[in-house]
Scaffold this motif. Structure first.
Motif, PDB file in Angstrom:
ATOM      1  N   ARG A   8       0.833  -1.201   0.000  1.00 24.92           N
ATOM      2  CA  ARG A   8       0.000   0.000   0.000  1.00 24.92           C
ATOM      3  C   ARG A   8       0.866   1.248   0.000  1.00 24.92           C
ATOM      4  O   ARG A   8       1.856   1.333   0.717  1.00 24.92           O
ATOM      5  N   GLU A  50      -9.445  -1.798   0.051  1.00 22.60           N
ATOM      6  CA  GLU A  50      -8.473  -2.870  -0.168  1.00 22.60           C
ATOM      7  C   GLU A  50      -8.527  -3.408  -1.594  1.00 22.60           C
ATOM      8  O   GLU A  50      -9.446  -3.111  -2.365  1.00 22.60           O
ATOM      9  N   ASP A 241      -3.979  -7.224  -1.439  1.00 22.58           N
ATOM     10  CA  ASP A 241      -3.722  -7.126   0.002  1.00 22.58           C
ATOM     11  C   ASP A 241      -4.098  -8.423   0.706  1.00 22.58           C
ATOM     12  O   ASP A 241      -3.373  -8.921   1.550  1.00 22.58           O
ATOM     13  N   ASP A 256      -4.228 -12.450   4.724  1.00 24.54           N
ATOM     14  CA  ASP A 256      -3.244 -11.527   4.172  1.00 24.54           C
ATOM     15  C   ASP A 256      -2.404 -12.267   3.147  1.00 24.54           C
ATOM     16  O   ASP A 256      -1.990 -13.411   3.366  1.00 24.54           O
TER      17      ASP A 256
END
Length: 293
Positions: A8, A50, A241, A256
């Motif tokens: 990110r 996300e 993500d 994750d």
């Protein structure tokens, strides 16, 4: 194993607030031998901001899940049960499966958008690119009529294309250019959610990299929430993500992306990761060596 590089950009907002909650979703297809479950009791949350990957082999239910979410399912498919709660900005939550066509049409493109599989066949071959933008924008926002040409030029620049592309027909564009045009159309009205179905299919590896970078930019620059559907675990390793793994119509693992690649919990997830070709690995060479007396 590929390097897991999804990251990110600092300052990009990501929260635990669910944008979409899928609860006990069941989608069946009618056949002459009875109903076949394609999505079988899926529970999944998509967080606002996300990039969520949905992985699995062909036939695992990935695309069926996507078209059910977008209310694009066609017979013989039908939703047998469940709910999909969507929370668009500035509006109360809605169950997408319960909306009538008028309210659903108001959400499409403005709040809920789609990047379809197969860019080669997703554009009207007899319309210039600019006219295809206008169709989407003016159908939902007639108040933008005076600004639409400037919007088209800006959107094309944002996905790395020259403004002259607006005057071209689809047959004049490469596969990668068509895919980026569709990306630009999908974000034209700044939706909350974009669902991208196999966005790198049939593209060569260099163009795939450009497309993946462009998808990441959509989230990082515009705050769009992305769902990326792909059978290619390498795509998920580079972009997402979190990843949800589907097998036989069920989500068997969610986590994750780094955790899933490093410590997969389900045997099927492990098999998907092990199927990724590794640099320097050539099974046919080992087979040749074994035949040498």
């Amino acid at each position: 194993m590929p390097e897991v590089t999804a990251a990110r950009v600092p300052g990009t907002e990501l929260t635990d607030e669910p944008l979409v909650e899928i609860k006990d979703l069941r989608v069946h297809y009618r056949t002459t031998k009875g109903d076949v479950p394609a999505v079988n009791g899926v529970d999944l949350a998509i967080r606002r901001g996300e990039i969520l990957g949905i992985a699995g082999e062909s036939g695992s239910g990935k695309t069926t899940l996507a078209v059910a979410l977008l209310r694009l399912l066609r017979p013989p498919g039908y939703v047998a049960g469940g709910e999909i709660v969507f929370r668009p900005r500035g509006s109360p939550p809605v169950d997408l499966l319960e909306l009538d066509e008028r309210r659903l049409r108001a959400l499409r493109w403005k709040a809920l958008s789609y990047l379809p599989q197969g860019s080669m066949n997703s554009m009207n071959p007899v319309m210039r690119v600019a006219d295809q933008f206008r169709d989407v924008i003016l159908e939902h926002r007639r108040d933008l009529r005076g600004d639409v040409d400037a919007m088209i030029r800006r959107l094309l620049r944002q996905v790395g294309l020259d403004e002259n592309v607006a005057r071209m027909y689809p047959h004049e564009l490469s596969g990668g250019m068509k895919q980026r045009v569709l990306m630009a159309i999908s974000i034209a009205l700044e939706p909350d959610l974009v669902v991208a179905d196999e966005p790198t299919t049939a593209l060569d590896v260099t163009i795939q990299r450009v497309i993946l970078q462009s998808l990441g930019d959509l989230r990082d620059q515009f705050g769009v929430t992305l769902v990326v559907i792909s059978h290619d675990m390498g795509v998920h390793a580079q972009l997402v993500d979190r990843v949800a793994v589907m097998y036989e119509g069920k989500v068997v693992e969610v986590g994750d992306v780094r955790q899933v690649f490093k410590r997969p919990q389900h045997p099927y997830t492990k098999s998907l990761i092990e199927s990724i070709p590794k640099i320097g690995e050539a099974p046919w060479r080992e087979e040749q060596r074994s035949r040498v007396p």
